[in-house]
Structure formats: structure tokens, C-alpha cells
Design an enzyme around this catalytic site. Structure first.
Site, PDB file in Angstrom:
ATOM      1  N   TYR A  26      23.019 -44.249  45.897  1.00  0.00           N
ATOM      2  CA  TYR A  26      22.741 -45.415  45.061  1.00  0.00           C
ATOM      3  C   TYR A  26      23.724 -46.534  45.358  1.00  0.00           C
ATOM      4  O   TYR A  26      23.334 -47.695  45.501  1.00  0.00           O
ATOM      5  CB  TYR A  26      22.816 -45.007  43.583  1.00  0.00           C
ATOM      6  N   GLU A  48      19.602 -49.806  32.001  1.00  0.00           N
ATOM      7  CA  GLU A  48      20.946 -50.096  31.490  1.00  0.00           C
ATOM      8  C   GLU A  48      20.998 -49.833  29.982  1.00  0.00           C
ATOM      9  O   GLU A  48      22.004 -49.334  29.462  1.00  0.00           O
ATOM     10  CB  GLU A  48      21.338 -51.542  31.788  1.00  0.00           C
ATOM     11  N   TRP A  56      25.778 -42.913  34.104  1.00  0.00           N
ATOM     12  CA  TRP A  56      24.754 -43.500  34.950  1.00  0.00           C
ATOM     13  C   TRP A  56      24.079 -42.428  35.799  1.00  0.00           C
ATOM     14  O   TRP A  56      22.890 -42.527  36.114  1.00  0.00           O
ATOM     15  CB  TRP A  56      25.346 -44.595  35.817  1.00  0.00           C
TER      16      TRP A  56
END
Length: 211
Positions: A26, A48, A56
């Protein structure tokens, strides 16, 4: 001390992206690169929001399930979600089953659709870009908010968006390239093309004149 780790490929990355293969990919391929399409930006805002209070990595591992659950983050489709869809989402173990965040995502989709009358989500969000970007040499130097993220948060809330606080919006701005918070020593620094590193011009060499 800088928070940079050199991987087995010889590339320097921050510690959070150095070990987990998912986070590393990522970071290398997506984080900090410009997102300038409505659907992609709506997805990032939504993820988010769901990430708030979680890691995350957790969200990334559920990303495909989120996409399936929220119609590929098509704002028009999500804006039409009703009570049956809410019940379906709350029963979906593949996503984060948080009623407030699910409701916010549906409301945010409707806000995205409404914002088209004012030029659209992409131009709206990108208009909050700062004049300069941080140049952190350590993780401790990376800010978590900025005057621009505070202003963006306030502006989005005024348009009906939810779960768009200043810290969440700064994370969004980092993720989509509005600011470049890659560590100075990272191999990704300046890779978005939005912010270019200024280098001194080479000296001008006088041409040799024939006698």
C-alpha cells in the site's frame, strides 16, 4: 531515530510500512498518490472514517469487503441505501459493523451527490491544498492536523458530511497526495508529482572560445 527502515530491496520506508506485506505494498503503490476521481475520493473518505479508532491494516484487510458492501463506493448507489441496506451492512461480518459510521457513509454519499452542483467533491477537497508541504526527517515531525485540514473539516461538515474531523482529514490529505509527509529519506518522497523537490541548478559553464 528517523523512523526509516531500509528493506531487503534496498529501499527506505517508514517503520509502519516496513514489515507487513500489505502495508508495504500500500505504501509503495498507493499511499500519497493523487486521487482525483469522485468515486475514489469518496472511498478514501469512507475508509478513513471507518478507520477511526482502529488500525489502518485492519481497514485494508477488509477493503474488498467494504467495496462489495458499499456498491464499489458509487455515491449514487450508496445515496439510495435505505433501511434494508443498513440492516444488511450491520449483519456483514466482513466490514466494520458500526452503526454510526455506516449511517455517516450513506449520508456522506448523499452529500457527495449534492456537492456536484457546486463543482464536485474532487475540486472542493483539493481546493484546501496548502502552499507548502511538510518535510519531516522523523516520525515525530509529522503533524496530525494542519490549518488546512481544520478548514476542510469545517467546510465538509457544513455540506452535510460526518466523521470528517481535522485529524481524519489530515490523514486523507496525506493519503491522496494533497500534502507529502513521506519522510525525507523515504524512497517515496516526492513521488506523487504534486510536490517536487527543488534542487539547485547546475552551474553554468562558459563555452570555450577559439583563440
Amino acid at each position: 531515530m528517523s523512523g526509516v527502515v531500509v528493506g531487503d530491496d534496498g529501499l527506505a520506508r517508514p517503520t509502519w510500512a516496513a514489515i507487513d506485506p500489505l502495508l508495504r505494498r500500500y505504501y509503495d503503490e498507493e499511499w500519497g498518490m493523487p486521487v482525483r476521481d469522485e468515486r475514489g475520493l469518496f472511498e478514501r473518505i469512507s475508509l478513513e472514517a471507518f478507520q477511526s479508532g482502529l488500525s489502518w491494516a485492519t481497514i485494508l484487510r477488509k477493503r474488498e469487503a467494504f467495496r462489495a458492501a458499499f456498491a464499489g463506493f458509487d455515491p449514487d448507489a450508496v445515496a439510495r441505501f435505505g433501511d434494508d441496506d443498513r440492516a444488511r451492512l450491520l449483519a456483514d461480518a466482513g466490514i466494520v459493523r458500526n452503526r454510526l459510521k455506516i449511517d455517516a457513509t450513506i449520508d456522506n454519499a448523499r452529500a457527495v451527490v449534492a456537492l456536484r452542483d457546486e463543482g464536485g467533491l474532487v475540486d472542493f477537497v483539493w481546493s484546501f491544498g496548502p502552499e507548502t508541504t511538510p518535510a519531516p526527517r522523523s516520525l515525530a515531525e509529522i503533524p496530525t492536523t494542519s490549518p488546512e485540514s481544520v478548514a476542510l473539516s469545517k467546510a465538509l461538515k457544513s455540506k452535510g458530511f460526518r466523521f470528517v474531523g481535522p485529524t481524519t482529514m489530515f490523514a486523507l490529505m496525506e493519503a491522496i497526495g494533497i500534502v507529502d509527509t513521506h519522510l525525507v529519506e523515504s524512497h517515496r518522497r516526492g513521488s506523487s508529482g504534486v510536490w517536487t523537490e527543488r534542487k539547485p541548478s547546475p552551474p553554468i559553464r562558459a563555452s570555450r572560445q577559439n583563440p
